[in-house]
Each structure stands twice: as structure tokens, then as C-alpha cells.
Design a protein around this motif. Structure first.
Motif, PDB file in Angstrom:
ATOM      1  N   PRO A   1      -3.577  16.119   6.187  1.00  0.00           N
ATOM      2  CA  PRO A   1      -3.306  14.762   5.703  1.00  0.00           C
ATOM      3  C   PRO A   1      -3.602  13.678   6.740  1.00  0.00           C
ATOM      4  CG  PRO A   1      -1.245  15.915   6.144  1.00  0.00           C
ATOM      5  CD  PRO A   1      -2.358  16.910   6.323  1.00  0.00           C
ATOM      6  N   ASP A   2      -3.473  14.011   8.054  1.00  0.00           N
ATOM      7  CA  ASP A   2      -3.712  13.010   9.090  1.00  0.00           C
ATOM      8  C   ASP A   2      -3.977  13.697  10.423  1.00  0.00           C
ATOM      9  OD1 ASP A   2      -1.216  13.938   9.850  1.00  0.00           O
ATOM     10  OD2 ASP A   2      -0.157  12.107   9.308  1.00  0.00           O
ATOM     11  N   TRP A   3      -4.260  12.888  11.452  1.00  0.00           N
ATOM     12  CA  TRP A   3      -4.570  13.428  12.775  1.00  0.00           C
ATOM     13  C   TRP A   3      -3.387  14.146  13.397  1.00  0.00           C
ATOM     14  CZ3 TRP A   3      -9.287  14.225  13.820  1.00  0.00           C
ATOM     15  CH2 TRP A   3     -10.277  13.360  13.353  1.00  0.00           C
ATOM     16  N   GLU A   4      -2.195  13.654  13.141  1.00  0.00           N
ATOM     17  CA  GLU A   4      -1.016  14.298  13.699  1.00  0.00           C
ATOM     18  C   GLU A   4      -0.869  15.725  13.176  1.00  0.00           C
ATOM     19  OE1 GLU A   4       3.790  13.658  13.964  1.00  0.00           O
ATOM     20  OE2 GLU A   4       2.535  11.939  13.533  1.00  0.00           O
TER      21      GLU A   4
ATOM     22  N   ARG B   1       0.834  -1.198   0.000  1.00  0.00           N
ATOM     23  CA  ARG B   1       0.000   0.000   0.000  1.00  0.00           C
ATOM     24  C   ARG B   1       0.871   1.251   0.000  1.00  0.00           C
ATOM     25  NH1 ARG B   1      -4.391  -1.150   4.696  1.00  0.00           N
ATOM     26  NH2 ARG B   1      -5.070  -3.155   3.953  1.00  0.00           N
ATOM     27  N   ALA B   2       0.388   2.276  -0.639  1.00  0.00           N
ATOM     28  CA  ALA B   2       1.097   3.556  -0.617  1.00  0.00           C
ATOM     29  C   ALA B   2       0.951   4.159   0.773  1.00  0.00           C
ATOM     30  CB  ALA B   2       0.518   4.494  -1.667  1.00  0.00           C
ATOM     31  N   ARG B   3       2.030   4.645   1.312  1.00  0.00           N
ATOM     32  CA  ARG B   3       1.985   5.195   2.661  1.00  0.00           C
ATOM     33  C   ARG B   3       1.609   6.664   2.663  1.00  0.00           C
ATOM     34  NH1 ARG B   3       6.258   2.176   6.397  1.00  0.00           N
ATOM     35  NH2 ARG B   3       5.804   0.107   5.617  1.00  0.00           N
ATOM     36  N   LEU B   4       1.873   7.373   1.601  1.00  0.00           N
ATOM     37  CA  LEU B   4       1.555   8.784   1.523  1.00  0.00           C
ATOM     38  C   LEU B   4       0.546   9.017   0.413  1.00  0.00           C
ATOM     39  CD1 LEU B   4       5.143  10.289   1.806  1.00  0.00           C
ATOM     40  CD2 LEU B   4       3.448  10.081   3.606  1.00  0.00           C
ATOM     41  N   HIS B   5      -0.283   9.994   0.617  1.00  0.00           N
ATOM     42  CA  HIS B   5      -1.210  10.376  -0.441  1.00  0.00           C
ATOM     43  C   HIS B   5      -1.294  11.889  -0.472  1.00  0.00           C
ATOM     44  CE1 HIS B   5      -3.643  10.230   3.195  1.00  0.00           C
ATOM     45  NE2 HIS B   5      -4.473  11.071   2.616  1.00  0.00           N
ATOM     46  N   SER B   6      -1.499  12.429  -1.642  1.00  0.00           N
ATOM     47  CA  SER B   6      -1.561  13.887  -1.735  1.00  0.00           C
ATOM     48  C   SER B   6      -2.979  14.341  -1.417  1.00  0.00           C
ATOM     49  CB  SER B   6      -1.156  14.362  -3.134  1.00  0.00           C
ATOM     50  OG  SER B   6      -2.125  13.953  -4.066  1.00  0.00           O
ATOM     51  N   VAL B   7      -3.053  15.458  -0.786  1.00  0.00           N
ATOM     52  CA  VAL B   7      -4.340  16.035  -0.429  1.00  0.00           C
ATOM     53  C   VAL B   7      -4.316  17.498  -0.809  1.00  0.00           C
ATOM     54  CG1 VAL B   7      -4.810  14.452   1.465  1.00  0.00           C
ATOM     55  CG2 VAL B   7      -3.539  16.515   1.905  1.00  0.00           C
ATOM     56  N   GLY B   8      -5.486  18.078  -0.860  1.00  0.00           N
ATOM     57  CA  GLY B   8      -5.578  19.501  -1.154  1.00  0.00           C
ATOM     58  C   GLY B   8      -4.935  20.317  -0.051  1.00  0.00           C
ATOM     59  N   ALA B   9      -4.588  21.533  -0.376  1.00  0.00           N
ATOM     60  CA  ALA B   9      -3.909  22.401   0.586  1.00  0.00           C
ATOM     61  C   ALA B   9      -4.807  22.762   1.766  1.00  0.00           C
ATOM     62  CB  ALA B   9      -3.432  23.661  -0.112  1.00  0.00           C
ATOM     63  N   ASP B  10      -6.113  22.657   1.585  1.00  0.00           N
ATOM     64  CA  ASP B  10      -7.011  23.070   2.659  1.00  0.00           C
ATOM     65  C   ASP B  10      -7.536  21.894   3.483  1.00  0.00           C
ATOM     66  OD1 ASP B  10      -8.590  22.040   0.641  1.00  0.00           O
ATOM     67  OD2 ASP B  10     -10.242  23.419   1.028  1.00  0.00           O
TER      68      ASP B  10
ATOM     69  N   VAL C   1      -3.346  17.634  12.214  1.00  0.00           N
ATOM     70  CA  VAL C   1      -4.397  18.410  12.887  1.00  0.00           C
ATOM     71  C   VAL C   1      -3.890  18.860  14.252  1.00  0.00           C
ATOM     72  CG1 VAL C   1      -6.694  18.276  13.946  1.00  0.00           C
ATOM     73  CG2 VAL C   1      -6.310  17.264  11.699  1.00  0.00           C
ATOM     74  N   TYR C   2      -3.302  17.939  14.981  1.00  0.00           N
ATOM     75  CA  TYR C   2      -2.794  18.247  16.325  1.00  0.00           C
ATOM     76  C   TYR C   2      -1.667  19.279  16.266  1.00  0.00           C
ATOM     77  CZ  TYR C   2      -0.720  17.674  20.917  1.00  0.00           C
ATOM     78  OH  TYR C   2      -0.216  17.916  22.155  1.00  0.00           O
ATOM     79  N   ARG C   3      -0.655  19.014  15.433  1.00  0.00           N
ATOM     80  CA  ARG C   3       0.503  19.910  15.359  1.00  0.00           C
ATOM     81  C   ARG C   3       0.107  21.328  14.969  1.00  0.00           C
ATOM     82  NH1 ARG C   3       3.402  18.188  11.182  1.00  0.00           N
ATOM     83  NH2 ARG C   3       2.488  16.155  11.035  1.00  0.00           N
ATOM     84  N   ASP C   4      -0.827  21.454  14.033  1.00  0.00           N
ATOM     85  CA  ASP C   4      -1.218  22.770  13.550  1.00  0.00           C
ATOM     86  C   ASP C   4      -2.075  23.538  14.560  1.00  0.00           C
ATOM     87  OD1 ASP C   4      -1.292  24.804  11.557  1.00  0.00           O
ATOM     88  OD2 ASP C   4      -3.335  24.185  11.053  1.00  0.00           O
ATOM     89  N   ASN C   5      -2.777  22.846  15.437  1.00  0.00           N
ATOM     90  CA  ASN C   5      -3.739  23.520  16.312  1.00  0.00           C
ATOM     91  C   ASN C   5      -3.420  23.490  17.799  1.00  0.00           C
ATOM     92  OD1 ASN C   5      -5.953  24.329  14.383  1.00  0.00           O
ATOM     93  ND2 ASN C   5      -5.668  22.186  13.852  1.00  0.00           N
ATOM     94  N   VAL C   6      -2.474  22.692  18.243  1.00  0.00           N
ATOM     95  CA  VAL C   6      -2.237  22.538  19.669  1.00  0.00           C
ATOM     96  C   VAL C   6      -1.796  23.848  20.314  1.00  0.00           C
ATOM     97  CG1 VAL C   6       0.153  21.707  19.494  1.00  0.00           C
ATOM     98  CG2 VAL C   6      -1.254  21.088  21.465  1.00  0.00           C
ATOM     99  N   ASP C   7      -0.911  24.602  19.673  1.00  0.00           N
ATOM    100  CA  ASP C   7      -0.466  25.866  20.259  1.00  0.00           C
ATOM    101  C   ASP C   7      -1.618  26.867  20.354  1.00  0.00           C
ATOM    102  OD1 ASP C   7       2.139  25.008  20.613  1.00  0.00           O
ATOM    103  OD2 ASP C   7       2.809  25.763  18.657  1.00  0.00           O
ATOM    104  N   ARG C   8      -2.431  26.913  19.332  1.00  0.00           N
ATOM    105  CA  ARG C   8      -3.567  27.839  19.312  1.00  0.00           C
ATOM    106  C   ARG C   8      -4.543  27.514  20.449  1.00  0.00           C
ATOM    107  NH1 ARG C   8      -4.790  26.812  14.525  1.00  0.00           N
ATOM    108  NH2 ARG C   8      -3.680  28.534  13.593  1.00  0.00           N
ATOM    109  N   VAL C   9      -4.872  26.240  20.618  1.00  0.00           N
ATOM    110  CA  VAL C   9      -5.809  25.835  21.668  1.00  0.00           C
ATOM    111  C   VAL C   9      -5.195  26.065  23.046  1.00  0.00           C
ATOM    112  CG1 VAL C   9      -7.068  23.878  22.663  1.00  0.00           C
ATOM    113  CG2 VAL C   9      -7.010  24.188  20.185  1.00  0.00           C
ATOM    114  N   TYR C  10      -3.901  25.734  23.193  1.00  0.00           N
ATOM    115  CA  TYR C  10      -3.241  25.924  24.488  1.00  0.00           C
ATOM    116  C   TYR C  10      -3.221  27.412  24.872  1.00  0.00           C
ATOM    117  CZ  TYR C  10       0.294  26.314  28.072  1.00  0.00           C
ATOM    118  OH  TYR C  10       0.946  26.617  29.236  1.00  0.00           O
ATOM    119  N   ARG C  11      -2.843  28.285  23.934  1.00  0.00           N
ATOM    120  CA  ARG C  11      -2.791  29.720  24.239  1.00  0.00           C
ATOM    121  C   ARG C  11      -4.164  30.242  24.646  1.00  0.00           C
ATOM    122  NH1 ARG C  11       0.633  29.973  19.686  1.00  0.00           N
ATOM    123  NH2 ARG C  11      -1.117  30.678  18.434  1.00  0.00           N
ATOM    124  N   LEU C  12      -5.200  29.766  23.968  1.00  0.00           N
ATOM    125  CA  LEU C  12      -6.562  30.174  24.311  1.00  0.00           C
ATOM    126  C   LEU C  12      -6.905  29.732  25.730  1.00  0.00           C
ATOM    127  CD1 LEU C  12      -9.397  31.251  23.523  1.00  0.00           C
ATOM    128  CD2 LEU C  12      -9.880  28.937  22.733  1.00  0.00           C
TER     129      LEU C  12
END
Length: 193
Positions: free
Chosen positions: A34-37, A22-31, A39-50
Motif C-alpha cells: 500500500p505504501d513505502w512504509e 481526500r480519502a486517506r486509505l485505499h484498498s489494494v490487491g494482496a500482492d 515495503v520497508y517493514r516487510d523487507n527490512v529484516d530480510r535485507v538485514y539478515r542477508l
């Protein structure tokens, strides 16, 4: 047989049978994430600061940030757009924060509008009636409860500083603060009626 061993055995059988890997990577749109990690990496600082801006201490902010992600994990679709994910995390943060205030203060506080919070804080600092009401509530509390609340919220001491001032452990100071806030909320409700 443990799940991991069954998975490895099945994977080995597929490799032996000549199944295409199986292919391990797949391309996705910019918006889209790609995965849960991501989502976490992009938003954890924002949620923590709030959360930190609302509760004012690191341990509670970290716990609430964790609770936001654990709460959002199951119903959130990884295929949702970045904007939808952020909006959902903000709504989840509002709900988690309301639950936190309900547990600690005995009432819900769900506003996340910083301008309104700053204006309310400045109005409270100027309003002598509110200060007199706070002092009346603190005067009705047992001495240690009133002291921990004065140290933490009127003198802006950290939990560690307040614990040192009271001659107790940080854990005990946290429990003392929690109980003091709960009793102060009950006294405040009694004054409103």
C-alpha cells in the motif's frame, strides 16, 4: 514562507471552500504494497539478515541495509508487485554488497548463494594451500595490520574485542581493519600475477 505553512494554508483554503476531503486509505490487491512504509517493514529484516550473513558484523550490516533502501527508493515503483519489489531489493542488495567488498577488499564479490558460500568456506578451511597463502599475506603486513586481521577473521573476535586486545578504540580498530584489508588485497593481487 516554509513549505509546511503553505501546505497547511492551502489545505485550510480547500476546507473553507467546501472541497471534499481526500480519502486517506485505499484498498489494494494482496500482492501490492500500500505504501513505502509497508515495503520497508516487510523487507527490512530480510535485507538485514542477508547483509549480516555476508559481512558478519552489525554496524556494517545496518549501514548496507540502509544503503539498499536508499538506493532502491527512487527507481522502485510502489505499485510493483510484492515479488517484483523483493526481486529488485535482492538485486540492489547484490550491487550494494559488491560495492562494499570493492571498497573494503579491493575486489567484487557478488554471490548471494548460501550453499555455494558454505561450500567455498568449507573448502577453504580444508585446503592447506589457501591457509599457507593467507599466512604468507599476513606475514608481509605490518604487525598491527596482521594482528587485527588475525583477531577479526581467524579468531572471530568482534570489533570491540579486537580493539580491547589491541589497546585502542573501536573506531581506530575499524579503520585499522579497513586499511589492513586493503593492503592485504593488494598483496594478494601481487601474488596472483
Amino acid at each position: 514562507m516554509p513549505v509546511a505553512q503553505r501546505f497547511r494554508r492551502k489545505r485550510a483554503e480547500q476546507d473553507e471552500a467546501g472541497a471534499a476531503p481526500r480519502a486517506r486509505l485505499h484498498s489494494v490487491g494482496a500482492d501490492v504494497y500500500p505504501d513505502w512504509e509497508a515495503v520497508y517493514r516487510d523487507n527490512v529484516d530480510r535485507v538485514y539478515r542477508l547483509m549480516f550473513s555476508k559481512v558478519g558484523n552489525r554496524p556494517d550490516a545496518e549501514d548496507l541495509t540502509t544503503e539498499v533502501f536508499l538506493t532502491a527508493l527512487r527507481p522502485l515503483r510502489v505499485s510493483a508487485s510484492v515479488g517484483e519489489v523483493r526481486a529488485y531489493l535482492l538485486a540492489t542488495a547484490r550491487t550494494v554488497l559488491a560495492g562494499h567488498w570493492r571498497r573494503t577488499l579491493g575486489r567484487e564479490i557478488t554471490t548471494l548463494d548460501e550453499e555455494r558460500d558454505i561450500a567455498a568456506f568449507e573448502a577453504a578451511a580444508v585446503d592447506p594451500g589457501l591457509l599457507a597463502r593467507a599466512e604468507a599475506i599476513l606475514a608481509q603486513l605490518p604487525e598491527r595490520y596482521g594482528r587485527i586481521l588475525r583477531l577479526r577473521f581467524l579468531q572471530a573476535c568482534s570489533l570491540k574485542e579486537a580493539a580491547a586486545e589491541l589497546g585502542t578504540t573501536v573506531g581506530n580498530a575499524k579503520v585499522l581493519q579497513h586499511r589492513a584489508l586493503r593492503q592485504a588485497a593488494q598483496l594478494a593481487e601481487g601474488m596472483e600475477t
